[in-house]
Design a protein around this motif. Structure first.
Motif: not given
Length: 852
Positions: A742-751, A757-763
């Motif tokens: 499992q791999t997971k990632g998040t990118a958050v752009i706070p202004l 935000w974007i979330q990626v989940n791989h199973a």
């Protein structure tokens, strides 16, 4: 020459406008201050603290994670940081990056109590854990159940049978199902003492008041009164950590596919704070109404919930009274999509099929199969500083009342049935009438077809006391604690109506049984600082269970079983934490764990043909034929925190004896899993997580988990419904129903007023059969989710926030869970049936939150 060259350019007008605007530019120049407000006691965030520029009236407030951003025109500048329950603090900001700002608590807070009593602490507790703060919960949570919010954490896998994360949702950690995961609300166990499971659907919108969630992976420490293997989920409802005032939330969601109109709705009204906060009183109240049509046909859920609390806090005491009540009505969708029966998982209509909503198989009814349940939780917590330490006492009671109902029918036609088959079909019809004790209402000479609505009731509840005394001293901290819990339940079946105009007496019961279970635990837990860099965790826990089962003779239940069971476990835990320097620490942990079988592993309450898996029922305590589980957990890890990036790496190996594993799934009458002991199994793997902030406007996070769960020793008759026959060695086979990667990632752009935000989940691939048949495996899949949150312009004291979430942006068709069983309904040998639970296609959810 340089000056002579530049001056004509200005005079000719190339820079003339900028020359005159320069004073305005310098006056309007802004600096963006960023920082995080933390508690000096818990080292955790102080949410919603006020950040004010001295003498200007300008300022902002921190987020739920304590983070703040503030634009100022000059540096240095003097800031005042304030929050009810903490001493005001003045700081001088000379740089834009302020880092951590610590506030000193002036009252004992719920978070301080939880950290002392049950929470792991970074750099001290030698276990693998992660914490979801309020900001992360807000980004992930809209209306779905708790497991889906936890799905982005390392080693966690979550899914639902309806496909969209609402209703019957399931949580797995390191390959362990949720009946081996401990779930606590402010230290109160939510696992059903009998089934060990957590029914998340009973707790609709519980995350609205959750200040944070800590997820501990592995056996962990001993500060809990239940046997858990995969991990521990601890939800905290700290009322003082919530923003003060009224909050209204309205949400709507649906699918983007043309013609797929399956709305999700949410309404919630809450209040936190109170006019007496300055005196240490905090009031909280919430009512919520949630509805989801599900993704699969006829798999909807309706949830209503109520949550209220009153808290009094001083510098040395905290007293809290809290009440939670949840109601749910959920339609079944346990039976998966079965390609053998002609359903194509790549067909957008076929993949939504639901056997339990098909009138063809349910007496012409499309909504006869559903679960209705109400659960209430009332607790009284008192904490006080005594003799230099902290004493925590929690009294609680949990009550449940409800049923699930299904259509059942049986018929035969004496005119059409072949003579050689008539006796068999007539016998099956009479067996059906016997099961539901219907002979008094049916004239078997004239009636050859019976359809009915059956309800299986459960009235249960448990009450208990949780106690801890934690005492800090020069070399560390020692905690004494434990709990006592008393459970009672009544299972009974009713037939409220017969279809086709047949009559039946009101409140007709066809089986009744009762059970009682008492649980006691005691532990000694200590963290000792051997040097300024090396600390050791050592603890020892006793856990005991006493279980009584009693069934009435009624209808087809002719035996009336009555027996008792006893379990006593002692488990040690030892861990080391070494701080290499201020940025790096390493840990190691060795723990053991025990767990008793669930009641369903011993006996099926509503099956008259089932014999309890015990011997010596007449003895003081019977001898269970299903063994308790035992494991040894080895953990090691490293943590580091640098200015821009931080990370964790964990290695684990869990050696099991007698792990209870699924031998077969049956979805005829319930979501039953038939389990048995595997002599030796292993759960081992690697978990890596990283967080980075390469710029003030960008935060990145990600994790990778590799899980190797396999049988070390298992030889037995081949798996299958009533067996396939033969004898097979499954040693070395991968355990089904959990992705190895499992791999997971998040990118958050706070202004300033918007967050994206974007979330990626791989199973990775999942086997659904212990034979590890590749053609049956669930294929790997990758999902991408997008979200954004806008702070709309305030209107007086009204502060609106609009959020939008898009799930499965690229509209991927995927499956989340699969199973295999063998069907002998049409003769012998039985044939194999493979079922799959599909995941939902692309959907959105828009929510407006208004704070007053």
């Amino acid at each position: 020459m340089r000056y002579a060259y530049r001056f004509p350019l200005i005079c000719k007008g190339f820079l003339h406008p900028l020359w005159f605007l320069l004073p305005l530019y310098l006056e309007a120049q802004q600096f963006t201050l960023t920082g995080q407000v933390l508690s000096s006691v818990t080292q955790g965030p102080v949410p919603y603290a006020n950040v004010l520029v001295e003498g200007t009236g300008e300022g902002t407030f921190a987020s739920g994670a304590g983070n703040f951003r503030l634009n100022v025109s000059i540096l240095p500048v003097t800031l005042w940081i304030t929050r009810i329950g903490f001493a005001d603090k003045m700081i001088t900001a000379a740089d834009e990056e302020l880092g951590a700002v610590y506030l000193e608590p002036t009252v004992l807070s719920g978070e301080e109590v939880l950290v002392t009593a049950t929470r792991a602490i970074e750099g001290q507790t030698p276990i693998a854990f992660s914490t979801l703060d309020r900001d992360k919960i807000d980004r992930t949570y809209s209306h779905q159940d708790v497991p889906m919010v936890l799905a982005g954490e390392p080693g966690v896998y979550a899914y639902s049978d309806a496909g969209n994360g609402v209703g019957y949702t399931y949580l797995k950690i390191r390959g362990f199902s949720q009946d081996r995961i401990g779930v606590y609300l402010n230290g109160i166990p939510l696992n059903d003492p009998e089934a060990h499971a957590v029914y998340w659907v009973d707790h609709g919108d519980i995350l609205a008041a959750t200040s944070d969630i800590q997820l501990q992976r592995g056996v962990g420490n001993s500060l809990y009164g239940s046997g858990v293997f995969g991990g521990t989920v601890n939800l905290a409802t700290d009322f003082r950590a919530l923003p003060a005032g009224f909050a209204f939330s309205a949400g709507y969601g649906n699918f983007t596919e043309k013609g797929l109109d399956l709305p999700n709705r949410k309404l919630s009204l809450s209040y936190a704070g109170g006019p007496w906060q300055e005196q240490g009183w905090t009031l909280y109240g919430r009512i919520s109404d949630l509805a989801s049509e599900g993704y699969r046909i006829g798999s909807g859920t309706a949830q209503q919930s109520f949550h209220a609390g009153l808290e009094k806090s001083t510098a040395t005491t905290l007293t809290r009274l809290e009440a939670i009540r949840g109601y749910e009505e959920t339609a079944f969708s346990w039976e998966g999509i079965i390609p053998l029966y002609g359903y194509d998982l790549d067909d957008r209509e076929d993949r939504r099929y639901n056997y339990y909503a098909d009138p063809t198989w349910n007496g012409g009814l499309g909504d006869a199969n559903k679960d209705i349940f109400t659960q209430s939780i009332i607790s009284l917590q008192h904490s006080r500083k005594v003799g230099g330490g902290l004493l925590n006492l929690t009294l609680y009671t949990v009550k449940g009342d409800g049923y699930y109902e299904q259509f059942k029918g049986k018929d035969y036609d004496p005119e059409e049935t072949e003579p050689e088959e008539l006796a068999e079909e007539k016998g099956e019809f009479f067996e059906f009438l016997s099961l539901y004790d219907l002979f008094a209402f049916i004239d078997t000479n004239s009636v050859h077809e019976v359809g009915l609505i059956r309800r299986k009731w459960l009235k249960n509840g448990y009450s208990g006391l949780v106690y801890q005394y934690s005492y800090p001293f020069r070399l560390g901290r020692v905690t004494l604690g434990g709990d006592a819990r008393f459970y009672t339940s009544e299972h009974f079946g009713k037939v409220p109506e017969l279809l086709g105009g047949l009559g039946i007496e009101k409140d007709h019961r066809y089986y009744t049984d009762r059970s009682r279970k008492s649980t006691f635990s005691f532990y000694l837990h200590s963290i000792l600082n051997l040097t300024d860099r090396l600390s050791v965790m050592a603890d020892l826990r006793y856990l005991g269970h006493r279980y009584t089962f009693d069934q009435d003779v009624m209808g087809a239940f002719t035996e009336g079983y009555d027996f008792k069971l006893k379990y006593d476990f002692i488990d040690p835990h030892l861990g080391l934490n070494y701080r290499v320097n201020d940025a790096v620490s390493i840990f190691a942990n060795l723990s053991t764990g025990h767990r008793e079988p669930a009641d369903g592993d011993i006996y099926d309450h509503d099956d008259p043909d089932m014999v309890p898996a015990v011997t010596d029922m007449e003895a003081d305590y019977a001898n269970p034929l299903v063994m308790e589980e035992f494991l040894i957990d080895y953990e090691a890890g490293v943590r580091f925190r640098l200015p821009v990036v931080s990370g964790k790496l964990n290695l684990y190996r869990m050696d099991f004896r007698d792990e209870l594993i699924p031998f077969a799934y049956r979805y005829y009458d319930a979501d039953e899993v038939l389990q048995g002991n595997a002599p030796k199994t292993v759960h081992q793997g690697l978990e890596i997580s990283l967080e980075a902030a390469p710029a003030s406007w960008l935060r990145l996070g990600g994790n990778l988990a590799y899980a190797d769960n396999h049988f070390v020793e298992l030889q037995q008759a081949a798996f299958g419904h009533k067996g396939e026959g033969g004898f097979t060695d499954y040693s070395g086979k991968i355990m089904p129903a959990f992705p190895m990667i499992q791999t997971k990632g998040t990118a958050v752009i706070p202004l300033n007023s918007i967050e994206i935000w974007i979330q990626v989940n791989h199973a990775g691939k999942q086997f659904i059969h212990v034979d590890n048949i590749d053609s049956l495996a669930i294929d790997p899949y990758t999902l991408i989710h997008l979200g954004t949150r806008f702070k709309l312009p305030s209107i007086g004291f009204i502060h609106p926030v609009l959020s939008l979430r898009v799930e499965n942006v690229f509209d991927v068709l995927y499956e989340t869970f699969g199973y295999t069983y063998y069907d002998d309904s049409y003769g012998w040998p039985p044939y194999r049936v493979d079922g799959y639970w599909p995941g939902a296609t692309r959907s959105y959810f828009v929510e407006l939150q208004v704070r007053l």
